[in-house]
Write a protein that holds these residues in place. Sequence first.
Motif, short mmCIF file in Angstrom:
data_model
loop_
_atom_site.label_atom_id
_atom_site.label_comp_id
_atom_site.label_asym_id
_atom_site.label_seq_id
_atom_site.Cartn_x
_atom_site.Cartn_y
_atom_site.Cartn_z
N CYS A 138 -7.80 -2.43 2.39
CA CYS A 138 -7.26 -3.79 2.30
C CYS A 138 -8.37 -4.78 1.98
O CYS A 138 -9.44 -4.74 2.56
CB CYS A 138 -6.59 -4.16 3.63
N GLN B 146 0.18 6.92 5.03
CA GLN B 146 -0.34 6.39 6.30
C GLN B 146 -0.90 7.47 7.20
O GLN B 146 -1.71 7.20 8.06
CB GLN B 146 0.79 5.70 7.07
N TYR C 194 -4.56 1.10 6.95
CA TYR C 194 -5.01 0.69 5.62
C TYR C 194 -6.23 -0.24 5.65
O TYR C 194 -6.60 -0.80 4.63
CB TYR C 194 -3.87 -0.02 4.87
N PHE D 173 0.82 -1.21 0.00
CA PHE D 173 0.00 0.00 0.00
C PHE D 173 0.86 1.27 0.00
O PHE D 173 0.54 2.24 -0.69
CB PHE D 173 -0.96 0.01 1.19
#
Length: 191
Positions: free
Chosen positions: A189, A29, A185, A21
């Motif tokens: 995900c 993030q 995430y 990611f």
Amino acid sequence: MFSITPSHIIQHLYCPRFTYFEWVLRLPQNEEKFSKVMRGRQLHDDRLERNKGYLRKRLGVVGRLDDQYLTNPWLRGRIDEVLELADGTYAPLDYKFAEYKDKVYATYRTQLYCYALLIQSNFDKQVTRGYIVYTRSQNRVVEVPIPESSLTDIRQTATDIYRVVEQNYFPKATAYKKRCVLCTYRKVCMQ
């Protein structure tokens, strides 16, 4: 080839999808939102300024380098203190804005292992141990052994990270589903 940090190693070990990611999809993030992270960064800066010139003689320290930004062909990081010890070895010392609870967390050990590799490649000195200073436990210093097998594990994790990024490889998620609850995430995900 790009270089990675101890944080990338730690994140990949936590869940390999962090690497995908962050590096492949380039999704940020936003960890700056977490106050403990920001407080820890400020603490590092304060400690480095206050402790200039202080040698930890009870640890056998004969020399010290503060706030060292070190690199090798695949890893980079900033080490709070690089200690030169009386036995000829070197050791990383890292300050943590944390309490010591009779356990050194895997993330802290992993960070020291990364620092050990950086010290070895930059100073050509053996590193057999590192130190963590727990600032919320009256600056308790804890010694952490650094076995060669752990350094090998760090190198292998770096290889795994490069595979994800260079081959656009979507890795399996962590087997520990409790980790997904607080993951930055989790909404993107595909568990």
